[in-house]
Design a protein around this motif. Sequence first.
Motif, mmCIF file in Angstrom:
data_model
loop_
_atom_site.group_PDB
_atom_site.id
_atom_site.type_symbol
_atom_site.label_atom_id
_atom_site.label_comp_id
_atom_site.label_asym_id
_atom_site.label_seq_id
_atom_site.Cartn_x
_atom_site.Cartn_y
_atom_site.Cartn_z
ATOM 1 N N GLU A 208 -16.744 -47.753 -26.038
ATOM 2 C CA GLU A 208 -16.817 -46.305 -25.833
ATOM 3 C C GLU A 208 -17.944 -45.954 -24.865
ATOM 4 O O GLU A 208 -17.778 -45.123 -23.969
ATOM 5 C CB GLU A 208 -17.038 -45.611 -27.174
ATOM 6 N N THR A 209 -19.086 -46.596 -25.031
ATOM 7 C CA THR A 209 -20.225 -46.354 -24.141
ATOM 8 C C THR A 209 -19.900 -46.738 -22.709
ATOM 9 O O THR A 209 -20.219 -46.010 -21.758
ATOM 10 C CB THR A 209 -21.458 -47.145 -24.627
ATOM 11 N N ALA A 210 -19.241 -47.893 -22.546
ATOM 12 C CA ALA A 210 -18.877 -48.358 -21.208
ATOM 13 C C ALA A 210 -17.901 -47.395 -20.534
ATOM 14 O O ALA A 210 -18.006 -47.123 -19.329
ATOM 15 C CB ALA A 210 -18.275 -49.754 -21.293
ATOM 16 N N VAL A 211 -16.950 -46.875 -21.294
ATOM 17 C CA VAL A 211 -15.964 -45.944 -20.735
ATOM 18 C C VAL A 211 -16.641 -44.671 -20.240
ATOM 19 O O VAL A 211 -16.412 -44.211 -19.120
ATOM 20 C CB VAL A 211 -14.884 -45.614 -21.791
ATOM 21 N N ARG A 212 -17.500 -44.085 -21.057
ATOM 22 C CA ARG A 212 -18.140 -42.818 -20.701
ATOM 23 C C ARG A 212 -19.142 -42.971 -19.558
ATOM 24 O O ARG A 212 -19.435 -42.005 -18.844
ATOM 25 C CB ARG A 212 -18.812 -42.214 -21.930
ATOM 26 N N ALA A 213 -19.653 -44.175 -19.381
ATOM 27 C CA ALA A 213 -20.620 -44.410 -18.308
ATOM 28 C C ALA A 213 -19.955 -44.770 -16.989
ATOM 29 O O ALA A 213 -20.632 -44.846 -15.953
ATOM 30 C CB ALA A 213 -21.583 -45.532 -18.717
ATOM 31 N N SER A 214 -18.646 -44.986 -16.989
ATOM 32 C CA SER A 214 -17.977 -45.456 -15.777
ATOM 33 C C SER A 214 -17.804 -44.320 -14.774
ATOM 34 O O SER A 214 -17.704 -43.143 -15.142
ATOM 35 C CB SER A 214 -16.613 -46.065 -16.119
ATOM 36 N N GLU A 215 -17.744 -44.681 -13.521
ATOM 37 C CA GLU A 215 -17.633 -43.691 -12.444
ATOM 38 C C GLU A 215 -16.336 -42.874 -12.512
ATOM 39 O O GLU A 215 -16.371 -41.646 -12.359
ATOM 40 C CB GLU A 215 -17.743 -44.407 -11.093
ATOM 41 N N PRO A 216 -15.175 -43.488 -12.744
ATOM 42 C CA PRO A 216 -13.946 -42.688 -12.763
ATOM 43 C C PRO A 216 -13.818 -41.745 -13.958
ATOM 44 O O PRO A 216 -12.974 -40.850 -13.933
ATOM 45 C CB PRO A 216 -12.826 -43.757 -12.810
ATOM 46 N N TYR A 217 -14.617 -41.948 -15.005
ATOM 47 C CA TYR A 217 -14.454 -41.131 -16.223
ATOM 48 C C TYR A 217 -14.621 -39.645 -15.917
ATOM 49 O O TYR A 217 -13.828 -38.814 -16.371
ATOM 50 C CB TYR A 217 -15.459 -41.571 -17.289
ATOM 51 N N GLY A 218 -15.642 -39.301 -15.130
ATOM 52 C CA GLY A 218 -15.871 -37.894 -14.816
ATOM 53 C C GLY A 218 -14.740 -37.273 -14.025
ATOM 54 O O GLY A 218 -14.505 -36.067 -14.091
ATOM 55 N N LYS A 219 -14.012 -38.094 -13.288
ATOM 56 C CA LYS A 219 -12.916 -37.603 -12.458
ATOM 57 C C LYS A 219 -11.667 -37.281 -13.273
ATOM 58 O O LYS A 219 -10.922 -36.348 -12.958
ATOM 59 C CB LYS A 219 -12.591 -38.651 -11.396
ATOM 60 N N TYR A 220 -11.439 -38.062 -14.341
ATOM 61 C CA TYR A 220 -10.167 -37.948 -15.061
ATOM 62 C C TYR A 220 -10.282 -37.460 -16.506
ATOM 63 O O TYR A 220 -9.264 -37.200 -17.149
ATOM 64 C CB TYR A 220 -9.465 -39.315 -15.073
ATOM 65 N N ALA A 221 -11.494 -37.340 -17.021
ATOM 66 C CA ALA A 221 -11.653 -37.089 -18.456
ATOM 67 C C ALA A 221 -11.064 -35.753 -18.890
ATOM 68 O O ALA A 221 -10.389 -35.672 -19.917
ATOM 69 C CB ALA A 221 -13.136 -37.159 -18.832
ATOM 70 N N ARG A 222 -11.312 -34.699 -18.137
ATOM 71 C CA ARG A 222 -10.892 -33.355 -18.548
ATOM 72 C C ARG A 222 -9.543 -32.997 -17.928
ATOM 73 O O ARG A 222 -9.385 -33.024 -16.702
ATOM 74 C CB ARG A 222 -11.944 -32.327 -18.155
ATOM 75 N N ALA A 223 -8.580 -32.639 -18.771
ATOM 76 C CA ALA A 223 -7.263 -32.237 -18.277
ATOM 77 C C ALA A 223 -7.350 -30.877 -17.581
ATOM 78 O O ALA A 223 -8.159 -30.024 -17.944
ATOM 79 C CB ALA A 223 -6.264 -32.174 -19.424
ATOM 80 N N VAL A 224 -6.510 -30.688 -16.565
ATOM 81 C CA VAL A 224 -6.466 -29.446 -15.792
ATOM 82 C C VAL A 224 -5.057 -28.875 -15.888
ATOM 83 O O VAL A 224 -4.071 -29.615 -15.812
ATOM 84 C CB VAL A 224 -6.829 -29.709 -14.311
ATOM 85 N N ASP A 225 -4.954 -27.556 -16.075
ATOM 86 C CA ASP A 225 -3.640 -26.909 -16.172
ATOM 87 C C ASP A 225 -3.556 -25.803 -15.129
ATOM 88 O O ASP A 225 -3.941 -24.664 -15.371
ATOM 89 C CB ASP A 225 -3.420 -26.349 -17.579
ATOM 90 N N ARG A 226 -3.071 -26.155 -13.944
ATOM 91 C CA ARG A 226 -2.953 -25.163 -12.867
ATOM 92 C C ARG A 226 -1.673 -24.346 -13.017
ATOM 93 O O ARG A 226 -0.768 -24.705 -13.763
ATOM 94 C CB ARG A 226 -2.917 -25.873 -11.516
ATOM 95 N N GLU A 227 -1.592 -23.250 -12.251
ATOM 96 C CA GLU A 227 -0.364 -22.475 -12.237
ATOM 97 C C GLU A 227 0.758 -23.340 -11.684
ATOM 98 O O GLU A 227 0.615 -23.995 -10.655
ATOM 99 C CB GLU A 227 -0.511 -21.224 -11.372
ATOM 100 N N SER A 228 1.880 -23.339 -12.376
ATOM 101 C CA SER A 228 3.001 -24.181 -11.973
ATOM 102 C C SER A 228 4.286 -23.544 -12.477
ATOM 103 O O SER A 228 4.330 -22.337 -12.745
ATOM 104 C CB SER A 228 2.817 -25.596 -12.529
#
Length: 514
Positions: A421-441
């Motif tokens: 868990e620590t390794a995942v949260r510290a990884s560079e791509p985590y900040g890019k993909y962690a939070r889901a986004v819901d745009r107008e569609s």
Amino acid sequence: MTDDGTEPVRRIAEGYAFDGPALELGAVLWDGVCRADAPVRVPLATLNRHGLVAGATGTGKTKTLQLMAEQLSASGVPVFLADVKGDLSGISAPGEPNDRVRERSAEVGQEWRPAGRPAEFYALGGIGTGIPVRATVTDFGPVLLAKVLDLNPTQEQSLGLVFHYADAKGLELYDLKDLRAVVAFLVSDEGKAELKTVGGLSAATAGVILRSLTAFEQQGAGGFFGEPEFDTAELLRTAPDGRGVVSVLELPAVQDRPRLFSTFLMWLLADLFQDLPEVGDADRPKLVFFFDEAHLLFTGASKAFLESITQTVRLIRSKGVGVFFVTQTPKDVPADVLAQLGSRVQHALRAYTPEDAKALTATVRTFPKSPYDLEEVLTGLGTGEAVVTVLGESGAPTPVAAVRLRAPESLMGPVDPAALETAVRASEPYGKYARAVDRESAYEKLTAAPAAPSAPAEPGRRAEPHPEPAEPERESLVAQVVGSGVFTTLARSVGTQLGREITRSLFGTSRRRR
């Protein structure tokens, strides 16, 4: 042939004496004796010709993947591993020496040194421990989605028409609720006129697709689709020290959805195929992709789906990607795909039933002629032993060899969950993909309340009763369809622009410029 096997062992060893860089698999087994003086290797240059790792449960397939992956990483080649059972995370940590490791390394002539490899951990939709991997519905495409939904060929073709309609009308399909909204609109009273324009799509079939989508979403599958979409270029990364990054897709949390995760693996491969440039034959691959539980991909697949798999596997090697299918027996893989797999690592098979015996005979026939009695050898192999043949540097198959495999240098088992868990949260791509986004569609457009034509919305005010801010002097898509022909003109304009950007590849996946 001499009684002690010296001559056949010598011939086998000569077949694996390559000049260029190669993976060290192990040492030849002859008559139960491990011959450390006869190493068995796989040239890096031919790993983009694909391969098969097969064998009964408990025979050591997972450790073979780990052994190959850690050597590929050390050679600067990125690796993708599907971790179905959750025991491959140990590749990131040094192995633990013990008597069995010392005994095995001595038998095969291995200088064993404990070492981990740079690794990133992913999880489908963020279910489980890992960086979330999502795909937008439009990029996933109708063919792969039909496989996940278990649609028949007619329904699959109809789903393709729905995607075509959405593409043409500028209705963005980011998540499942977007697709469900488009299908629901087409079968509604307001959408009947539009349904007639989608040739070949009946209201009854659209209803079946809608029910399948609703049930699929209720099973919790919605989290796998959406944004931010995973960029498969992440799988091609190397560490600062030049070693290839091992990307481990953690799948234990979705083991009960085998059709879903196997199809998602195919999406990753198809996406790589459409994005990577041609490189031809190189001295080493750009990526080696291990496709675990491969039989799940082919079970119940339509003819068109199998043809798409075959073509993808055939063509992706020229883009520098090697694919290893991992399953129990070669018969799990269609013949057209099996014919493209240049390397074979076959672990033990069991012949407890007549069906097992047929599978054993069929497996033996997939190997070149050899001095071994392969039916006897394959049923007598121990854990961590296999029958091997690969493509040599000249492109010709190597002699068939029974092999005692080396011990992986990384941890043979999962790492501590807290450390993972620590390794995942510290990884560079985590900040890019962690939070889901819901745009107008599509969902927001099709469920928006119509704006009153006699009272345009004031700038900065919210339209009632719709909770989202309304754009000034712009009607909702549904209102345009119901009210006038304005929608037709607008959609044709949007569709023309979008149509230049969206084409669909072998699996119907989106080929929009990213």
